[in-house]
Motif scaffolding. Structure first.
Motif, PDB file in Angstrom:
ATOM      1  N   VAL A   1      28.770 -80.100  78.447  1.00 41.48           N
ATOM      2  CA  VAL A   1      29.742 -79.444  79.504  1.00 41.48           C
ATOM      3  C   VAL A   1      31.289 -80.349  79.332  1.00 41.48           C
ATOM      4  O   VAL A   1      32.339 -79.753  79.412  1.00 41.48           O
ATOM      5  CB  VAL A   1      29.165 -79.565  80.991  1.00 41.48           C
ATOM      6  CG1 VAL A   1      30.424 -79.230  81.940  1.00 41.48           C
ATOM      7  CG2 VAL A   1      28.208 -78.777  81.202  1.00 41.48           C
TER       8      VAL A   1
ATOM      9  N   ARG B   1      34.935 -78.890  78.511  1.00 39.20           N
ATOM     10  CA  ARG B   1      36.222 -78.959  79.405  1.00 39.20           C
ATOM     11  C   ARG B   1      37.073 -79.674  78.354  1.00 39.20           C
ATOM     12  O   ARG B   1      38.074 -79.176  78.585  1.00 39.20           O
ATOM     13  CB  ARG B   1      35.610 -79.891  80.437  1.00 39.20           C
ATOM     14  CG  ARG B   1      34.644 -79.259  81.375  1.00 39.20           C
ATOM     15  CD  ARG B   1      34.150 -80.112  82.760  1.00 39.20           C
ATOM     16  NE  ARG B   1      35.418 -79.978  83.368  1.00 39.20           N
ATOM     17  CZ  ARG B   1      35.298 -80.301  84.727  1.00 39.20           C
ATOM     18  NH1 ARG B   1      34.317 -81.044  85.231  1.00 39.20           N
ATOM     19  NH2 ARG B   1      36.350 -80.066  85.656  1.00 39.20           N
TER      20      ARG B   1
ATOM     21  N   LEU C   1      32.573 -74.192  84.173  1.00 41.10           N
ATOM     22  CA  LEU C   1      32.077 -75.617  83.905  1.00 41.10           C
ATOM     23  C   LEU C   1      31.918 -76.451  84.808  1.00 41.10           C
ATOM     24  O   LEU C   1      31.061 -77.198  85.127  1.00 41.10           O
ATOM     25  CB  LEU C   1      32.923 -76.077  82.741  1.00 41.10           C
ATOM     26  CG  LEU C   1      32.670 -75.081  81.444  1.00 41.10           C
ATOM     27  CD1 LEU C   1      33.883 -75.584  80.539  1.00 41.10           C
ATOM     28  CD2 LEU C   1      31.247 -75.659  80.691  1.00 41.10           C
TER      29      LEU C   1
ATOM     30  N   TYR D   1      29.020 -75.717  87.186  1.00 37.41           N
ATOM     31  CA  TYR D   1      27.595 -76.126  86.553  1.00 37.41           C
ATOM     32  C   TYR D   1      27.395 -77.464  86.702  1.00 37.41           C
ATOM     33  O   TYR D   1      26.546 -78.017  86.932  1.00 37.41           O
ATOM     34  CB  TYR D   1      27.754 -75.818  85.086  1.00 37.41           C
ATOM     35  CG  TYR D   1      26.487 -76.148  84.302  1.00 37.41           C
ATOM     36  CD1 TYR D   1      25.367 -75.043  83.982  1.00 37.41           C
ATOM     37  CD2 TYR D   1      26.450 -77.267  83.827  1.00 37.41           C
ATOM     38  CE1 TYR D   1      24.256 -75.522  83.511  1.00 37.41           C
ATOM     39  CE2 TYR D   1      25.089 -77.820  83.170  1.00 37.41           C
ATOM     40  CZ  TYR D   1      24.226 -76.829  82.963  1.00 37.41           C
ATOM     41  OH  TYR D   1      23.104 -77.159  82.560  1.00 37.41           O
ATOM     42  N   GLY D   2      28.420 -78.374  86.324  1.00 35.73           N
ATOM     43  CA  GLY D   2      28.358 -79.754  86.567  1.00 35.73           C
ATOM     44  C   GLY D   2      28.074 -80.353  87.957  1.00 35.73           C
ATOM     45  O   GLY D   2      27.404 -81.253  88.098  1.00 35.73           O
TER      46      GLY D   2
ATOM     47  N   ARG E   1      28.252 -74.652  73.454  1.00 31.12           N
ATOM     48  CA  ARG E   1      27.551 -73.899  74.280  1.00 31.12           C
ATOM     49  C   ARG E   1      26.431 -73.784  73.821  1.00 31.12           C
ATOM     50  O   ARG E   1      25.296 -73.722  74.732  1.00 31.12           O
ATOM     51  CB  ARG E   1      28.244 -72.234  74.142  1.00 31.12           C
ATOM     52  CG  ARG E   1      27.558 -71.456  75.145  1.00 31.12           C
ATOM     53  CD  ARG E   1      27.305 -71.525  76.455  1.00 31.12           C
ATOM     54  NE  ARG E   1      26.841 -70.688  77.115  1.00 31.12           N
ATOM     55  CZ  ARG E   1      25.299 -70.047  76.970  1.00 31.12           C
ATOM     56  NH1 ARG E   1      24.515 -70.854  76.580  1.00 31.12           N
ATOM     57  NH2 ARG E   1      24.859 -68.913  77.633  1.00 31.12           N
TER      58      ARG E   1
ATOM     59  N   LEU F   1      24.446 -76.795  75.120  1.00 34.01           N
ATOM     60  CA  LEU F   1      24.238 -76.669  76.381  1.00 34.01           C
ATOM     61  C   LEU F   1      22.933 -75.926  76.871  1.00 34.01           C
ATOM     62  O   LEU F   1      22.232 -76.069  77.849  1.00 34.01           O
ATOM     63  CB  LEU F   1      25.666 -76.206  77.198  1.00 34.01           C
ATOM     64  CG  LEU F   1      25.457 -75.687  78.761  1.00 34.01           C
ATOM     65  CD1 LEU F   1      25.067 -77.088  79.553  1.00 34.01           C
ATOM     66  CD2 LEU F   1      26.919 -75.174  79.284  1.00 34.01           C
TER      67      LEU F   1
END
Length: 374
Positions: free
Chosen positions: A30, A34, A58, A61-62, A89, A92
């Protein structure tokens, strides 16, 4: 097999919707994304809006909203961020692939609630637990006030007798709350239970594999919340057998492999029972086919179709060894074909074996019902 697949068969509110901290490897991916978003140059308002939406996903999600991953389409990331974005991605996705311990617990709790609320209820009036914790031991012959005995069913004769004795001492109403009685039972012994699940590809073609996974998760939830003194083992068997954690069962890819090695699975179950001597031994076998593989003298798997006589001999010998250890064995059969019926006839002759039929809807409730019957 991604984590989001398990939402579609929970039967109620999404147990994975609550925030759950992502893994460290996922958070690193992530951060990479970012940084790429921050460095990206937008050449239009639409492009800026897409980058802002990606940054928002993002961020969510974090913070633990792992559902935000579904908003990050790999093709869009490649278009917006180049090959580096697509690669990040992919990292991730790989880090997020599994279920966290909290999510596994939620899925098990959801399955257990689903089964106990009556979705997929058993025919014949099996309503679940008879008392606190789901089961009771043998009656002692004594009776307890209802308020001291939790949710056990009332004993009508004992209640009527108590009311009659009270009225004989002094006039009063025909029935008072303090007259209510339930049968006292001995404390129930802890159990050592092996749940053996067929991992053959036919379980997939018959759409039984997810029901089997869900039944195992519900069983773990039941033990964790109400029978913490019990010891439960889950064994998956295909060409060979292996003991599985709930996470490993959920992550199993159900790829096409030959063999239904019940012989090996029963041997692992016998080891589990041996390690927990002194507990009530129980074995539950979930399968949709006859044994087609066994362990050879060198410990390697031997598969044959049609099955060779040695496979059946080895499997029945191992079943007899489990029964000699004092275990009750329940076979849950998920199909009906001539070869499986012939195998059924052989195991039903053995004292201590019970065979029941089920489908995907009944499998979970039936496994829990048989587990509760000490």
């Amino acid at each position: 097999m991604g984590r989001f697949r398990y939402r579609r068969y929970t039967g109620g509110p999404d147990p994975l919707a609550e925030p759950d901290p992502p893994a460290d490897a996922a958070l690193r991916a992530v951060d990479e994304l970012r940084a790429l978003v921050a460095a990206a140059e937008a050449d239009s308002d639409a492009h800026r809006a897409e980058l802002a939406a990606l940054e928002a996903a993002l961020s969510r999600y974090g913070e633990g909203d792992r559902a935000a991953l579904a908003e990050m389409d790999p093709a869009d990331l490649r278009r917006l961020l180049g090959p580096e974005g697509e690669a990040a991605r992919a990292r991730l996705d790989s880090a997020d692939h599994g279920l966290s311990p909290r999510e596994l617990r939620r899925l098990g709790d959801a399955a257990l609630r689903d089964f106990e609320k009556g979705r997929g209820a058993l025919p014949g009036g099996h309503a679940g637990p008879a008392g606190p914790g789901g089961a009771t031991g043998e009656p002692t012959g004594a009776f307890l006030p209802y308020e001291a005995a939790g949710d056990r069913p009332l004993d009508a004769p004992a209640t009527a007798r108590e009311a009659a004795l009270r009225r004989a001492r002094a006039a009063g109403p025909s029935l008072l709350p303090e007259d209510l009685r339930v049968a006292e039972t001995e404390p129930e012994s802890a159990a050592a239970v092996s749940l053996l699940i067929d991992l053959s590809h036919s379980m997939v073609t018959r759409s039984l594999h997810e029901a089997a996974t869900r039944a195992a998760l519900a069983l773990h939830a039941l033990v964790r919340t109400r029978y913490p003194e019990d010891r439960v083992q889950v064994v998956g068997f295909g060409e060979s057998a292996v003991e599985l954690t709930p996470a490993e069962l959920v992550a199993h890819d159900w790829r096409r492999v030959p063999g239904t090695n019940l012989h090996h699975a029963l041997r692992l179950a016998r080891g589990h029972l041996r390690r927990h001597r002194g507990l009530v031994p129980r074995v539950l076998v979930v399968t949709d086919g006859e044994p087609t593989a066994h362990l050879g003298e060198d410990g390697g798997a031997r598969f044959a179709w049609p099955p060779v006589p040695r496979t059946l001999e080895a499997t029945l010998a191992e079943l007899d060894a489990v029964l000699r250890a004092g275990a009750e064995v329940t076979f849950v059969l998920l199909a009906d074909d001539p070869r499986l019926r012939a195998f059924r006839a052989l195991v039903e002759r053995r004292r201590g074996v019970r065979v029941v039929d089920a489908d995907a809807d009944l499998l979970g409730p039936l496994v829990l019902d048989r587990y509760r019957r000490r």
